[in-house]
Design a protein around this motif. Structure first.
Motif, short mmCIF file in Angstrom:
data_model
loop_
_atom_site.label_atom_id
_atom_site.label_comp_id
_atom_site.label_asym_id
_atom_site.label_seq_id
_atom_site.Cartn_x
_atom_site.Cartn_y
_atom_site.Cartn_z
N PHE A 27 50.67 -51.43 -10.74
CA PHE A 27 51.65 -50.67 -11.52
C PHE A 27 51.90 -51.45 -12.81
O PHE A 27 52.59 -52.47 -12.82
N LEU A 48 50.41 -43.03 -3.47
CA LEU A 48 50.76 -42.95 -4.89
C LEU A 48 51.09 -41.51 -5.28
O LEU A 48 52.08 -41.25 -5.99
N GLY A 51 54.42 -40.57 -3.92
CA GLY A 51 55.47 -41.21 -4.71
C GLY A 51 55.66 -40.55 -6.05
O GLY A 51 56.80 -40.36 -6.51
N LEU A 52 54.55 -40.18 -6.70
CA LEU A 52 54.66 -39.50 -8.00
C LEU A 52 55.35 -38.15 -7.83
O LEU A 52 56.22 -37.78 -8.64
N LEU A 55 59.01 -38.70 -7.47
CA LEU A 55 59.63 -39.01 -8.76
C LEU A 55 59.80 -37.75 -9.60
O LEU A 55 60.83 -37.57 -10.27
N PHE A 141 54.00 -41.94 -19.17
CA PHE A 141 54.99 -42.85 -18.61
C PHE A 141 55.10 -44.13 -19.40
O PHE A 141 54.11 -44.68 -19.90
N GLU A 145 59.66 -45.41 -16.14
CA GLU A 145 59.07 -44.52 -15.14
C GLU A 145 58.13 -45.28 -14.21
O GLU A 145 58.12 -45.05 -12.99
N ARG A 148 60.14 -47.33 -11.68
CA ARG A 148 60.71 -46.49 -10.62
C ARG A 148 59.63 -46.00 -9.67
O ARG A 148 59.82 -45.97 -8.44
N LEU A 149 58.47 -45.61 -10.20
CA LEU A 149 57.36 -45.17 -9.35
C LEU A 149 56.93 -46.29 -8.41
O LEU A 149 56.71 -46.06 -7.21
N LYS A 150 56.81 -47.49 -8.93
CA LYS A 150 56.45 -48.65 -8.11
C LYS A 150 57.45 -48.84 -6.98
O LYS A 150 57.08 -49.06 -5.82
N VAL A 153 57.00 -46.04 -4.28
CA VAL A 153 55.78 -46.16 -3.48
C VAL A 153 55.85 -47.36 -2.54
O VAL A 153 55.58 -47.25 -1.34
N ASP A 158 59.23 -42.40 -0.73
CA ASP A 158 58.66 -41.09 -1.06
C ASP A 158 58.99 -40.10 0.05
O ASP A 158 59.15 -40.45 1.22
#
Length: 499
Positions: A27, A48, A51-52, A55, A141, A145, A148-150, A153, A158
């Motif tokens: 990430f 991933l 998780g995306l 988000l 991103f 972003e 937050r995604l990291k 995941v 998620d």
């Protein structure tokens, strides 16, 4: 839905096939990059995607997303794993198939889809994979972003939802090609070497440029995911040298080279001279500032100082805004500031209306260069280049430095030069005139020579660039001095290319 992602798993084991592998360092600042197999597996890619999708719902964005993939042996399977995770999160997936990154960005507009996830390792060597993501066209991103995604995941935050779906969009490249070619042909006969390094752009670039009236000399345009001759990266000297040789052999007016996912364009002039992308940007800025007096150009900190000092740009009222390197940072700055164009030394150009839609597209960049030649009949690219004030610039040089160490090293280098500037210390007998620390450190001395050190955003490397308006010797002096500071840090390894 999945067990918690693991930072490492032994291959060829039960655990590897039943648990998601996601190395946290993948990430990065504004996209994601991993070595496929050793740093992420297909279950990790599904995690991933989940998780995306989580988000996207968290941000309140309509859960529709464009996905595409570049031409590598494993990219299609990674895209489908990502799509599975997205659908499990309740996201509707629009799959445009094999694509360039800018084709995926264009699809957000053409299909009226708010989000994008392009599976590509860009210019990274084979073995790498990654995803370029965005939920607010034409932006991608940034650090907020990605952070937050990291978190989503890696923490298992998620959430699976109903409502996901899949639609394959057939023949979408034809829509993209029409968008770029539905315009008058060039008035001037231009012969161009079109180099693609056997990457994805080879399927599209020759056809698009031929439709505009260009006599195309194809160079390594057959798709081959082994990249048998060189990595498709128009910032690397190996590709630029191949373009130079082809231009000289064919008598072409210009060489245009595209990276693996087609969002960058490198240039060689009619004499075979490799022109770094920031200098090409100065030429384009000169040309466009005649049509758009007073225009603002955003420029990344790796780029030449000519955007600030060039007398033609000054006379045309052009303004330069030096900003952070990185396609996400530059895109955001160009769009928020209303700049006409953003230029990166790496070859990412961001054309706003009326030329483009604000995202980086190597084909739009190539067409802008051809239009510049078309508006200057009788003047070759070499002559336009020779008309610029002379400076001596290095290529982008990248010494190895582990992802876990590189930001600490850069922080130490920034403090070193800040201490020198505060104490009035000199570099080769010259005072420090300016320090730019918006992205690493760019140190400029009294005669205008400068050196940059920053952390790479997508590889375990540092980035070093030097330039002098005085002489090649002064450029080499700046490199010696910058490299001397880096050599105080044993974490810094060998360069990928050097002076």
């Amino acid at each position: 839905m999945f067990s918690l992602p693991q930072p490492a798993l032994a291959p060829n084991t039960y655990a590897y096939e039943t648990q998601p592998l996601v190395k946290p360092t993948g990430f990065r600042e504004y996209d994601a990059r991993w070595l496929f197999g050793s740093e992420i597996n297909l279950m990790g890619v599904q995690a991933l995607g989940l998780g995306l999708g989580t988000l996207i719902h968290e941000l309140g964005v309509r859960p529709d997303i464009v996905v595409g993939h570049d031409f590598r042996a494993y990219s299609a399977s990674i895209k489908h794993a990502l799509a599975n995770g997205l659908m499990a999160a309740g996201v509707r997936v629009y799959d445009i198939g094999l694509a360039l990154s800018p084709m995926a960005y264009f699809a957000q507009f053409a299909l009226d889809v708010p989000c994008v996830a392009m599976v590509t390792a860009s210019h990274n060597d084979n073995g790498w994979t990654g995803v370029k993501m965005g939920v607010n066209r034409p932006l991608t991103f940034g650090p907020d972003e990605m952070s937050r995604l990291k978190q989503i995941v890696l923490s298992g935050a998620d959430v699976a939802r109903d409502g996901g779906g899949y639609r394959y969009v057939p023949d979408f490249p034809e829509v993209y090609i029409r968008d770029l070619t539905d315009r008058p042909k060039l008035n001037t006969r231009i012969k161009a070497v079109v180099a693609c390094g056997n990457g994805t752009a080879g399927a599209f670039a020759p056809r698009i440029l031929e439709a505009l009236g260009v006599e195309v000399v194809p160079l390594d345009c057959d798709l081959d995911f082994t990249f048998p001759k060189y990595n498709p990266n128009p910032e690397d000297l190996e590709m630029l040298h191949a373009m130079r040789d082809a231009v000289l052999a064919s008598g072409a007016d210009v060489g245009l080279g595209f990276d693996g996912d087609g969002d960058r364009c490198g240039v060689v002039d009619n004499h075979g001279e490799e022109i770094f992308a920031d200098k090409v940007g100065v030429m384009l800025a000169r040309d466009l500032s005649v049509l758009h007096p007073g225009a603002t150009f955003v420029v990344d900190v790796k780029s030449t100082g000519l955007f600030m000092t060039d007398p033609v740009l000054i006379a045309n009222g052009a303004k330069a805004d030096y900003w952070k390197t990185g396609h996400s940072y530059m895109k955001r700055r160009v769009n928020e500031s209303g700049a006409l164009v953003g230029f990166e030394k790496s070859g990412h150009y961001f054309f706003n209306a009326p030329i483009g839609r604000g995202y980086d597209d190597g084909l739009v960049s190539a067409i802008a260069i051809l239009d510049m030649l078309d508006r200057n009949p009788g003047r070759s690219l070499a002559e336009l280049n020779d008309a610029l004030p002379k400076t001596w610039s290095s290529p982008t040089m990248s010494p190895h430095c582990a992802d876990e160490k590189k930001y600490g090293v850069v922080d130490a280098v920034v403090r070193h030069f800040e201490t020198m500037a505060a104490s009035g210390a000199t570099i080769d007998g010259q005072k420090i005139r300016d320090l730019v620390t918006v992205n690493g450190v760019r140190v400029t001395v009294e005669d205008g020579s400068w050196g940059l050190v920053r952390a790479s955003s997508n590889k375990p490397e540092l980035v070093v660039v030097v330039e002098s308006p005085i002489s090649e010797a002064r450029m080499r002096d700046m490199f010696r001095l910058v490299d001397g500071v880096l050599r105080a840090h044993p974490e810094v390894g060998a360069y990928n290319q050097s002076l």
